[in-house]
Design a protein around this motif. Structure first.
Motif, PDB file in Angstrom:
ATOM      1  N   LEU A  39      31.186  34.196  45.319  1.00 55.06           N
ATOM      2  CA  LEU A  39      30.591  33.102  44.538  1.00 55.06           C
ATOM      3  C   LEU A  39      31.576  32.580  43.491  1.00 55.06           C
ATOM      4  CD1 LEU A  39      27.945  31.486  43.987  1.00 55.06           C
ATOM      5  CD2 LEU A  39      27.416  33.209  42.264  1.00 55.06           C
ATOM      6  N   TYR A  40      32.185  33.490  42.736  1.00 55.19           N
ATOM      7  CA  TYR A  40      33.120  33.068  41.694  1.00 55.19           C
ATOM      8  C   TYR A  40      34.391  32.470  42.305  1.00 55.19           C
ATOM      9  CZ  TYR A  40      30.183  35.493  38.323  1.00 55.19           C
ATOM     10  OH  TYR A  40      29.129  35.878  37.546  1.00 55.19           O
ATOM     11  N   LEU A 237      37.747  29.683  32.124  1.00 57.06           N
ATOM     12  CA  LEU A 237      36.291  29.620  32.245  1.00 57.06           C
ATOM     13  C   LEU A 237      35.801  30.503  33.390  1.00 57.06           C
ATOM     14  CD1 LEU A 237      33.531  28.370  31.549  1.00 57.06           C
ATOM     15  CD2 LEU A 237      34.096  26.481  33.087  1.00 57.06           C
ATOM     16  N   VAL A 238      36.482  30.448  34.532  1.00 56.92           N
ATOM     17  CA  VAL A 238      36.087  31.266  35.677  1.00 56.92           C
ATOM     18  C   VAL A 238      36.297  32.746  35.374  1.00 56.92           C
ATOM     19  CG1 VAL A 238      36.571  31.786  38.094  1.00 56.92           C
ATOM     20  CG2 VAL A 238      36.530  29.419  37.311  1.00 56.92           C
ATOM     21  N   GLU A 239      37.364  33.071  34.664  1.00 59.23           N
ATOM     22  CA  GLU A 239      37.612  34.469  34.303  1.00 59.23           C
ATOM     23  C   GLU A 239      36.491  35.022  33.429  1.00 59.23           C
ATOM     24  OE1 GLU A 239      41.406  34.700  32.475  1.00 59.23           O
ATOM     25  OE2 GLU A 239      42.534  34.298  34.321  1.00 59.23           O
ATOM     26  N   VAL A 240      35.998  34.218  32.505  1.00 58.36           N
ATOM     27  CA  VAL A 240      34.887  34.654  31.656  1.00 58.36           C
ATOM     28  C   VAL A 240      33.639  34.912  32.502  1.00 58.36           C
ATOM     29  CG1 VAL A 240      33.308  33.937  29.817  1.00 58.36           C
ATOM     30  CG2 VAL A 240      35.757  33.519  29.588  1.00 58.36           C
ATOM     31  N   LYS A 241      33.373  34.016  33.453  1.00 61.04           N
ATOM     32  CA  LYS A 241      32.228  34.201  34.345  1.00 61.04           C
ATOM     33  C   LYS A 241      32.398  35.465  35.182  1.00 61.04           C
ATOM     34  CE  LYS A 241      29.972  30.428  33.278  1.00 61.04           C
ATOM     35  NZ  LYS A 241      28.630  30.494  32.626  1.00 61.04           N
ATOM     36  N   GLN A 243      34.049  38.172  34.371  1.00 61.07           N
ATOM     37  CA  GLN A 243      33.845  39.335  33.512  1.00 61.07           C
ATOM     38  C   GLN A 243      32.363  39.610  33.295  1.00 61.07           C
ATOM     39  OE1 GLN A 243      36.082  38.477  29.973  1.00 61.07           O
ATOM     40  NE2 GLN A 243      38.061  38.630  31.007  1.00 61.07           N
ATOM     41  N   THR A 244      31.569  38.545  33.208  1.00 59.46           N
ATOM     42  CA  THR A 244      30.118  38.724  33.097  1.00 59.46           C
ATOM     43  C   THR A 244      29.564  39.390  34.352  1.00 59.46           C
ATOM     44  OG1 THR A 244      29.979  36.733  31.732  1.00 59.46           O
ATOM     45  CG2 THR A 244      27.927  37.554  32.690  1.00 59.46           C
ATOM     46  N   ILE A 249      28.174  44.593  37.965  1.00 60.50           N
ATOM     47  CA  ILE A 249      28.718  45.484  38.987  1.00 60.50           C
ATOM     48  C   ILE A 249      28.930  46.879  38.421  1.00 60.50           C
ATOM     49  CG2 ILE A 249      30.727  45.930  40.445  1.00 60.50           C
ATOM     50  CD1 ILE A 249      28.871  43.749  41.467  1.00 60.50           C
ATOM     51  N   ALA A 250      29.412  46.974  37.187  1.00 63.44           N
ATOM     52  CA  ALA A 250      29.652  48.280  36.568  1.00 63.44           C
ATOM     53  C   ALA A 250      28.349  49.070  36.428  1.00 63.44           C
ATOM     54  CB  ALA A 250      30.314  48.097  35.202  1.00 63.44           C
TER      55      ALA A 250
END
Length: 385
Positions: A39-40, A237-241, A243-244, A249-250
């Motif tokens: 998705l990302y 912006l995509v990197e922030v998404k 990380q969310t 997942i964690a």
């Protein structure tokens, strides 16, 4: 080794519902990991494509004073155009428009109507308009904000290069469609030669957009902005998404770790005599530990098989048909379409496989360490060290 794999598989199948419950939970986690990664990645590709096609192109040349985040500096951020066949000059000024008896501050962009670099066509700017009017184009978002339609007109006011304020009537000749808010929101588009004449700066531009990766060299007043530099904000912006998504997942991975760890610990405790007999028959403690680790890894193999059979068609359908985003994406302020198409990569599958395999290995090895301290005679008696 084959004997150990057979024993591990036999043990899992004998566990029945407990095994399949763990496999189902693990399969859902793997499905979620692959889905979010695709998705990302798909969102990133979609945003980059929209920005490159509609604005960034292969790179740009900016006037040394040009700062898109400082509208007050736009009137001074322009210089003589660079005559190069691959460059599309654009003059950008700050001004005001007056639709429906309202005042709206906006960017006034001048672009050659015949340009082919950007995906949006501005050929309508060559349409004939009544004398005393200038043709202009606005995006769908801007038209909605101004509540104007094709054929309607309003006053455009700007400050000329000599410092005087001047105004003219502009008539909307076309409302274009673009998912890029950079060229749509809070902007109007005029023919470049008209805006240069109105501003009193013939053959001047604020930026040049390059149609080829070979951007002409920078000069004393023109600075090169590469495609990567212009897409840097989108990448962040995509990197922030992402990380969310990693936080979710964690949490799922931690739950899987606890589930497999608990299952393996209880399995080892209840199978003390069996493990003692295996060691008495000649298996070393290291081989018995390997057997237990193989059992944990087989959870992953069965889970991946379940995802391949049932999740594979879902991934293919989502990639082909996309996911319809509820609501109006125009209000998000990012370059994205109403339908988001995930994009799955080999790297994403391999990353998921390796991370899950490492997790299962650790979750199985941790309780299996005590097997190294287990004496066959004590295990057969039912004792546990």
């Amino acid at each position: 080794m084959i004997f150990l794999w057979k024993q591990a598989l036999k043990q899992l199948l004998q566990s029945g519902a407990k095994t399949w419950l763990n496999v189902l939970v693990l399969a859902l986690t793997i499905f979620t990991m692959i889905f979010l990664d695709g998705l990302y990645h798909g969102m990133h590709l979609q945003m980059k494509k929209i920005l490159i096609d509609s604005w960034v192109a292969q790179g740009q040349l900016w006037h040394q004073n040009y700062d898109p985040d400082d509208p007050l500096s736009l009137d001074e951020a322009h210089g003589p155009t660079m005559n190069h066949p691959s460059l599309t000059p654009i003059l950008i000024l700050q001004g005001s428009i007056y639709p429906k008896q309202r005042m709206v501050s906006t960017r006034i962009n001048g672009i050659p109507p015949e340009q082919k670099t950007l995906s949006v066509s501005f050929t309508a700017l060559r349409n004939n308009v009544p004398e005393g009017y200038v043709p202009l184009m606005v995006g769908r978002r801007m038209a909605k904000k101004l509540k104007v339609k094709v054929g309607e007109s309003f006053i455009i006011r700007w400050r000329t290069a000599q410092g005087a304020f001047y105004g003219v009537h502009g008539i909307v000749v076309e409302i274009f469609q673009s998912q890029n808010p950079e060229i749509d929101s809070n902007a109007i588009w005029l023919p470049l030669y008209e805006l240069q004449l109105m501003h009193g700066t013939p053959n001047h531009a604020s930026i040049h957009i390059s149609a080829t990766p070979e951007i002409p060299p920078a000069t004393s007043i023109w600075e090169i902005k590469t495609q990567d530099q212009l897409l840097e904000e989108t990448n962040r912006l995509v990197e922030v998404k992402q990380q969310t998504g990693l936080m979710l997942i964690a949490i799922l991975m931690f739950m899987i770790f606890l589930s497999v760890f608990d299952t393996q610990a209880l399995s080892i405790f209840h199978r003390r005599k069996e493990l003692g007999i295996l060691m008495a028959l000649g298996l070393t403690p290291r081989q018995v530990m390997g057997l237990l680790i193989m059992e944990g890894l087989l959870y992953g193999v069965l889970a991946f098989g379940l995802v391949a059979v049932f999740g594979g068609p879902v991934f293919l359908w989502l990639e082909t048909n996309g996911i319809q985003i509820p609501g109006d994406v125009d209000s998000w302020g990012v370059a994205i379409e109403q339908s988001l198409h995930p994009s799955y990569t080999t790297y994403g599958f391999v990353k998921t496989f390796l991370s899950v395999s490492i997790l299962l290995t650790v979750a199985s090895y941790w309780p299996a360490r005590k097997v190294g301290q287990l004496q066959p005679t004590q295990a057969i008696r039912g004792n546990w060290i």
